[in-house]
Design an enzyme around this catalytic site. Structure first.
Site: not given
Ligand SMILES: *[C@@H]1O[C@H](CO)[C@@H](O)[C@H](O)[C@H]1NC(C)=O
Ligand SMILES: *[C@@H]1O[C@H](CO)[C@@H](O)[C@H](O)[C@H]1NC(C)=O
Ligand SMILES: *[C@@H]1O[C@H](CO)[C@@H](O)[C@H](O)[C@H]1NC(C)=O
Ligand SMILES: *[C@@H]1O[C@H](CO)[C@@H](O)[C@H](O)[C@H]1NC(C)=O
Ligand SMILES: *[C@@H]1O[C@H](CO)[C@@H](O)[C@H](O)[C@H]1NC(C)=O
Ligand SMILES: *[C@@H]1O[C@H](CO)[C@@H](O)[C@H](O)[C@H]1NC(C)=O
Ligand SMILES: *[C@@H]1O[C@H](CO)[C@@H](O)[C@H](O)[C@H]1NC(C)=O
Ligand SMILES: *[C@@H]1O[C@H](CO)[C@@H](O)[C@H](O)[C@H]1NC(C)=O
Length: 669
Positions: A355, A358-359, A362, A377, A474
């Site tokens: 996927g 925003g970071f 992954v 990630k 989060d």
């Protein structure tokens, strides 16, 4: 001369008979092994016997291994009698690639079956979160624990424990022994890389268990390290298996057994240390002699090849180039090489992409050596400012071990990139189950309630049970991952700190996700445990109602889930807010409890929200939840936001970055 041949063969036969008799059982239920070459053991996981005869339970990072004596022992004379005395001894060594750190540990155990497949690393491969502490485990273990795990009330990261049915030790002591002459306690270090001997003796008559340690070659002290009274007749099955278990985490560790003896109703046979296999050298292998001999011949070829190699090396170097600074030496064990990351993900292949958030992206990967599946990630990050502090945090957070937190195994750094390596969670994110694509089943109430409690547990741990307060920042369904047993685990904790080292509060990106942000967080940009509780409240409503926190209706108007549920509370019909997919299969008290708790947690006023400790007490039913009425909530979310000059929550958007979801760490798309 003619007698030599028959004579020597006779001698051979006698010798081998003696050896066989000695090496295998000398009497019923009694044995002594000096090394394990040719010994019949049942091995699983990564356990193996090396050519030198060392039983190596683990040999790398993220390993698990068991070794069992192949047949069960009779711990009782008759199936109706008490557990008899028994005695055992073994010589072990723990070889970590680092002097001062290792994980997780090893244990000798007595267990009713040879199937320990359903066990976890944190539990030293003996148990899992479901069965820990259960009397039906019928298990006794001597743990040699090199990790301090708060969940198990571990005293330190270098202790020996007596364990009955649980990883929480009945009794534990810092590793060492009592000197016979002086009576003083002397320290030993489990991960010193040196071989040590353990004795465990159970006396059936007095129901007493003693455990003693010594460095290799030293005699067994008179005073045991641990001595406990416990009636094993209440624990062990008549027929039980004996063996060893070990697990490792992010740090490459070899857990070795060199010798082992056991006896029923008599002292364990002595282990003759001169006959034990030698431990392998630590560090690099000595240079081979053949190299010296062939060197002159090789020189010519070498010169020719050198050019090619240099070109290849430079290309290779560029491909695998990493960023490493002096301060990172301290974090060595948690650093993965970029090369391993590259191979694990088949060169960050599109097909391995789980996927994008925003970071960053992954990927699913499989570590080449251990074949362990991981989620990697890949975070873009240009600034090196604050990186040291952040990595220190990542590493310390990597030490956080709790069954409701996704384990962070380590990291890798490259120019402009940070790679974080997590355990792969096979059942993906909760999001997938709350909003399933057509046809897929959603979760029933019992499963949802189990996940809710798990997440509450994880968050309580972050807020109150660890040495530092960790604010998650989060919490939302896509950051909750489900393991193979559908346990909820919180992921991504602390990661948002990366974006938090800016100096100017005006420009600091606020981290969090629309719909889960507490009003004071929107105003001040300051996260706290209370803003986490707020997000957790929204999460509770979302999981129970099966609806997103903010919805647009057909006219394009925004509605908050909080207000929507509040309406039902107002009309005294709270239960109707529940997800219609749950139908008959739910517990009305639990559903109402969770809805009320959701409203309470996401109360606009900070001091009206409970702490996670209180949340846990309400969820477990230890404390009744206070009666709440709609009057508690004279401010609705929207009214509050509007009073601060915002027309609609949408307008908040440009102010913050909604950071990545954790769902990418999960399986399936
Ligand atoms: C090892 O022991 C088990 C149980 O007694 C037996 O079934 C098996 O055949 C043995 N294996 C070898 C190689 O001797
Ligand atoms: C580690 O153990 C496995 C067996 O589970 C074996 O295949 C592998 O070669 C071992 N690795 C090393 C470095 O000894
Ligand atoms: C226990 O079992 C043995 C053999 O099965 C029997 O002889 C003995 O009487 C039993 N003892 C008790 C106390 O039941
Ligand atoms: C081992 O036990 C688990 C459940 O705990 C079970 O699913 C699995 O099939 C068992 N394996 C064997 C080989 O019996
Ligand atoms: C203990 O394990 C048994 C069998 O697996 C199970 O039926 C029982 O509910 C467990 N008890 C607790 C307290 O979890
Ligand atoms: C043994 O280790 C403990 C904890 O590391 C330490 O406090 C103690 O001083 C040590 N004792 C000796 C005799 O070295
Ligand atoms: C355990 O140690 C105590 C001395 O502390 C000794 O009196 C007792 O006999 C020992 N028990 C066993 C089973 O070795
Ligand atoms: C241990 O428990 C068994 C029965 O559970 C009992 O017969 C025996 O006397 C107990 N032993 C001791 C030392 O208390």
């Amino acid at each position: 001369m003619s007698w030599t041949k028959p004579m020597s063969s006779l001698l051979c036969t006698i010798l081998s008979l003696v050896l066989i008799l000695e090496a295998f059982t000398t009497s019923h239920g009694e044995f002594v092994y000096h090394g394990f070459s040719g010994v019949n053991l049942t091995l699983d996981g990564n356990a193996m016997v090396t050519p030198d005869g060392i039983l190596e339970l683990t040999n790398d990072t993220i390993n698990l291994g068991h070794a069992f004596y192949p047949t069960p022992q009779n711990f009782r004379k008759f199936s109706n009698s008490t557990v008899q005395s028994f005695s055992l001894s073994f010589v072990f060594a723990i070889l970590s690639v680092h002097d001062d750190i290792s994980a997780d540990g090893m244990a000798f155990f007595v267990a009713p079956s040879k199937n320990l497949s359903n066990t976890w690393a944190q539990y030293i491969g003996l148990l899992n979160s479901r069965n820990d502490g259960n009397r039906s485990n019928h298990m006794f273990a001597v743990e040699l624990d090199t990790t301090q795990n708060d969940e198990f009330k571990d005293i330190d990261n270098n202790h020996v424990g007596i364990n009955i049915n649980s990883l929480i030790s009945l009794q534990a002591h810092h590793t060492g022994y009592y000197d016979d002459k002086s009576g003083f306690f002397n320290n030993l270090t489990l991960i010193s890389g040196k071989a040590m001997q353990v004795w465990a003796d159970y006396d059936g008559e007095s129901a007493q268990i003693n455990v003693t340690l010594a460095h290799l070659g030293a005699p067994k002290s008179v005073r045991p390290l641990l001595s406990s009274s416990y009636n094993f007749s209440d624990v062990l099955r008549d027929q039980s298996y004996i063996g060893f278990s070990a697990t490792t985490g992010a740090i490459s560790t070899r857990h070795c057994v060199l010798g082992w003896s056991f006896a029923m109703n008599s002292p364990a046979p002595a282990i003759d240390i001169s006959r034990l296999p030698k431990l392998p050298r630590l560090g690099p292998k000595p240079r081979s002699k053949t190299l010296d001999i062939t060197l002159p011949i090789a020189t010519a070829i070498f010169v020719l090849a050198a050019g090619t190699v240099v070109v290849l090396l430079v290309r290779r170097r560029l491909r695998y180039m990493e960023l490493q600074e002096d301060w990172e030496v301290d974090f060595g064990p948690h650093r993965f090489s970029f090369k391993d990351m590259y191979h694990a993900t088949e060169g960050f292949n599109k097909n391995n992409l789980l996927g994008v958030g925003g970071f960053g992206k992954v990927y699913k990967g499989v570590l080449q050596k251990s074949k362990v599946p991981v989620a990697i990630k890949r975070v873009s990050h240009e600034s090196t400012q604050g990186m040291k502090k952040f990595i220190a945090e990542v590493v310390s957070i990597g030490k956080l071990r709790h069954r409701n937190l996704v384990p962070l195994l380590g990291y890798c750094r490259r120019k402009g990139q940070l790679l974080l390596v997590y355990d792969y969670m096979s059942n993906g994110s909760l999001n997938k189950y709350l909003y399933p694509e057509d046809g897929k089943p959603s979760l029933n109430w019992a499963e949802r309630f189990h996940v809710i409690k798990g997440v509450a547990f994880g968050l309580l741990y972050l807020h109150e049970k660890w040495e530092k307060v960790v604010i998650h920042r989060d919490i939302k369904p896509s950051n909750v991952l489900l393991d193979s047993e559908m346990n909820g685990k919180l992921g991504d904790f602390g990661l948002s700190r990366l974006y938090d080292h800016g100096t100017d509060p005006q420009t600091t990106h606020m981290v969090g996700t629309m719909g889960y942000l507490a009003p004071e967080l929107v105003r001040t940009g300051r996260a706290s445990t209370s803003t986490d509780v707020f997000a957790f409240g929204i999460f509770l409503l979302e999981v129970t109602c099966g609806q997103r926190p903010i919805k647009k209706d057909s006219q394009g108007n925004q509605h908050s889930l909080f207000d929507w549920v509040l309406q039902f509370l107002h009309n005294s019909s709270l239960i109707e807010a529940m997800d219609s997919r749950l139908q008959a299969d739910f517990n009305i008290d639990e559903v109402c409890l969770v809805l009320k708790l959701g409203l309470l947690c996401s109360h606009p006023f900070t001091n009206a929200r409970p702490s996670m400790q209180q949340v846990m007490e309400y969820l477990e039913g230890d404390t009744p939840i206070p009666e709440i009425s709609s009057r508690h909530f004279s401010f609705t979310m929207q009214a509050l936001m509007q009073s601060k000059g915002f027309e609609s929550p949408d307008m908040l958007c440009p102010q913050f970055t909604s950071i990545g979801t954790f769902s990418e760490l999960s399986g399936g798309r």
